[in-house]
Design a protein around this motif. Sequence first.
Motif, PDB file in Angstrom:
ATOM      1  N   PHE A 110       0.857  -1.182   0.000  1.00 32.10           N
ATOM      2  CA  PHE A 110       0.000   0.000   0.000  1.00 32.10           C
ATOM      3  C   PHE A 110       0.892   1.231   0.000  1.00 32.10           C
ATOM      4  O   PHE A 110       2.102   1.136   0.236  1.00 32.10           O
ATOM      5  CB  PHE A 110      -0.931   0.008   1.221  1.00 32.10           C
ATOM      6  CG  PHE A 110      -0.209   0.094   2.543  1.00 32.10           C
ATOM      7  CD1 PHE A 110      -0.002   1.316   3.180  1.00 32.10           C
ATOM      8  CD2 PHE A 110       0.259  -1.058   3.175  1.00 32.10           C
ATOM      9  CE1 PHE A 110       0.671   1.388   4.404  1.00 32.10           C
ATOM     10  CE2 PHE A 110       0.916  -1.000   4.402  1.00 32.10           C
ATOM     11  CZ  PHE A 110       1.121   0.230   5.013  1.00 32.10           C
ATOM     12  N   ARG A 111       0.301   2.358  -0.301  1.00 33.54           N
ATOM     13  CA  ARG A 111       1.001   3.630  -0.223  1.00 33.54           C
ATOM     14  C   ARG A 111       0.575   4.370   1.034  1.00 33.54           C
ATOM     15  O   ARG A 111      -0.614   4.469   1.319  1.00 33.54           O
ATOM     16  CB  ARG A 111       0.712   4.485  -1.460  1.00 33.54           C
ATOM     17  CG  ARG A 111       1.345   3.958  -2.736  1.00 33.54           C
ATOM     18  CD  ARG A 111       1.210   4.962  -3.863  1.00 33.54           C
ATOM     19  NE  ARG A 111       1.800   4.469  -5.101  1.00 33.54           N
ATOM     20  CZ  ARG A 111       1.829   5.167  -6.247  1.00 33.54           C
ATOM     21  NH1 ARG A 111       1.295   6.382  -6.281  1.00 33.54           N
ATOM     22  NH2 ARG A 111       2.384   4.646  -7.323  1.00 33.54           N
ATOM     23  N   ASN A 145       0.707   7.922   3.419  1.00 34.88           N
ATOM     24  CA  ASN A 145       1.030   9.349   3.354  1.00 34.88           C
ATOM     25  C   ASN A 145       2.291   9.605   4.174  1.00 34.88           C
ATOM     26  O   ASN A 145       2.785   8.729   4.881  1.00 34.88           O
ATOM     27  CB  ASN A 145      -0.148  10.217   3.823  1.00 34.88           C
ATOM     28  CG  ASN A 145      -0.517  10.002   5.286  1.00 34.88           C
ATOM     29  OD1 ASN A 145       0.292   9.537   6.091  1.00 34.88           O
ATOM     30  ND2 ASN A 145      -1.748  10.349   5.631  1.00 34.88           N
ATOM     31  N   GLU A 160      -6.581   2.703   5.629  1.00 32.36           N
ATOM     32  CA  GLU A 160      -7.230   3.023   4.349  1.00 32.36           C
ATOM     33  C   GLU A 160      -8.515   3.806   4.592  1.00 32.36           C
ATOM     34  O   GLU A 160      -8.815   4.767   3.866  1.00 32.36           O
ATOM     35  CB  GLU A 160      -7.516   1.735   3.582  1.00 32.36           C
ATOM     36  CG  GLU A 160      -8.109   1.964   2.194  1.00 32.36           C
ATOM     37  CD  GLU A 160      -8.421   0.670   1.470  1.00 32.36           C
ATOM     38  OE1 GLU A 160      -8.218   0.611   0.241  1.00 32.36           O
ATOM     39  OE2 GLU A 160      -8.881  -0.294   2.134  1.00 32.36           O
ATOM     40  N   GLY A 200      -7.933   7.302   5.208  1.00 30.28           N
ATOM     41  CA  GLY A 200      -7.307   7.993   4.087  1.00 30.28           C
ATOM     42  C   GLY A 200      -5.805   8.116   4.202  1.00 30.28           C
ATOM     43  O   GLY A 200      -5.167   8.790   3.391  1.00 30.28           O
ATOM     44  N   TRP A 201      -5.213   7.451   5.197  1.00 29.12           N
ATOM     45  CA  TRP A 201      -3.763   7.505   5.387  1.00 29.12           C
ATOM     46  C   TRP A 201      -3.041   6.528   4.456  1.00 29.12           C
ATOM     47  O   TRP A 201      -1.875   6.740   4.125  1.00 29.12           O
ATOM     48  CB  TRP A 201      -3.405   7.172   6.835  1.00 29.12           C
ATOM     49  CG  TRP A 201      -4.058   8.064   7.840  1.00 29.12           C
ATOM     50  CD1 TRP A 201      -4.577   9.321   7.617  1.00 29.12           C
ATOM     51  CD2 TRP A 201      -4.281   7.783   9.225  1.00 29.12           C
ATOM     52  NE1 TRP A 201      -5.111   9.832   8.773  1.00 29.12           N
ATOM     53  CE2 TRP A 201      -4.945   8.920   9.786  1.00 29.12           C
ATOM     54  CE3 TRP A 201      -3.987   6.711  10.047  1.00 29.12           C
ATOM     55  CZ2 TRP A 201      -5.310   8.988  11.116  1.00 29.12           C
ATOM     56  CZ3 TRP A 201      -4.346   6.771  11.395  1.00 29.12           C
ATOM     57  CH2 TRP A 201      -5.000   7.890  11.919  1.00 29.12           C
ATOM     58  N   THR A 245      -3.360   4.382   0.758  1.00 26.12           N
ATOM     59  CA  THR A 245      -4.064   4.322  -0.527  1.00 26.12           C
ATOM     60  C   THR A 245      -3.452   3.224  -1.400  1.00 26.12           C
ATOM     61  O   THR A 245      -2.383   2.695  -1.093  1.00 26.12           O
ATOM     62  CB  THR A 245      -3.978   5.670  -1.264  1.00 26.12           C
ATOM     63  OG1 THR A 245      -2.583   6.020  -1.452  1.00 26.12           O
ATOM     64  CG2 THR A 245      -4.668   6.772  -0.486  1.00 26.12           C
ATOM     65  N   LYS A 246      -4.152   2.914  -2.469  1.00 20.38           N
ATOM     66  CA  LYS A 246      -3.703   1.905  -3.433  1.00 20.38           C
ATOM     67  C   LYS A 246      -3.284   0.609  -2.736  1.00 20.38           C
ATOM     68  O   LYS A 246      -2.225   0.039  -3.006  1.00 20.38           O
ATOM     69  CB  LYS A 246      -2.559   2.446  -4.294  1.00 20.38           C
ATOM     70  CG  LYS A 246      -2.977   3.637  -5.153  1.00 20.38           C
ATOM     71  CD  LYS A 246      -1.897   4.059  -6.129  1.00 20.38           C
ATOM     72  CE  LYS A 246      -2.404   5.201  -7.013  1.00 20.38           C
ATOM     73  NZ  LYS A 246      -1.390   5.639  -8.002  1.00 20.38           N
TER      74      LYS A 246
END
Length: 327
Positions: free
Chosen positions: A97-98, A100, A304, A307-308, A310-311
């Motif tokens: 995952f990505r 932030n 996720e 929103g921390w 993504t992908k």
Amino acid sequence: MTAVPETPAGAPAADEAAAGAKRTPIPEYEPELRGRAERFTVFAFVFIPLIALLASVPFFWGWGLSLVDIAIASVFYLISGLGITVGFHRHFTHGSFRANRALKIALAIAGSMAIEGSVVKWVADHRRHHKYSDAEGDPHSPWRFGDDWKSVAKGLYYAHMAWMYLDDKKTSPRRFAPDLLKDKDIVLIDKLFVPIVLFSLGAPALIGGLVTMSWWGALTAFFWASLVRVALLHHVTWSINSICHTIGEENFEVRDRSRNVWWLAIPSFGESWHNLHHADPTCARHGVMKGQIDISARVIWIFEKFGWATKVRWPDNERLAAKRVSV
């Protein structure tokens, strides 16, 4: 040893020819061998917490453990353990995952608190493991000495812990972790590994002392939440390298001997569903079958939702079905 498997997704490409036939490949190992001081330091960090773990039973018998110690140890085990599984492993090594920037930094610091090596070193070693899993070049395969019981016993010890201070070769971060070396945040945290280690060992004692307002509270918190916690987390993590490559169930086709070991699932936060991980290294969830608890995957799911993260690379049913072992 089995044949060398292809480089899994999430690790740097091994085909330097694709980048230009005249380009000189980056060596897989550092030019200098491990020095005596470095090997002694690793040896000390392996065995001192281990001695504390072995001493914990008589120390615990009738005295020396409080709810404060248990609470502090549990919190630090959770933070440092998830720092390894969610951070060092699934995020930094395999890109499941990505994250932030704030989460990325937090995961790098949390993983460093496990005292299993700095983030760049840990990732480089693990990517090399995946490239050569249970084959020549794997830094910690339990099958390196052979398949008979004496060789496997020797291999288990080597894979579990001895490789860290007996292997003279140092994995090259330039070869296996060039992406992390380009990240200024990660490079800084990598350089701050020693201060983070001191914080990981000292903070429990400080908290224990302040909560109980006593030196005894600081001492017991240091013993349980620093030494014993680190030792327990070390051996759970190392069991993935040793036990999960020796015994257990094979639910998915792999080129190595990675297996699922159910009784390690809770303390390892889901890492012991190791067979699926080697079948699909970039998957964010390792426990994909019914009843397979994967705490790390649930934490990623929470990230996720906030929103921390993504992908996120969640399991693909068609890909899993294609790799499923026929019963």
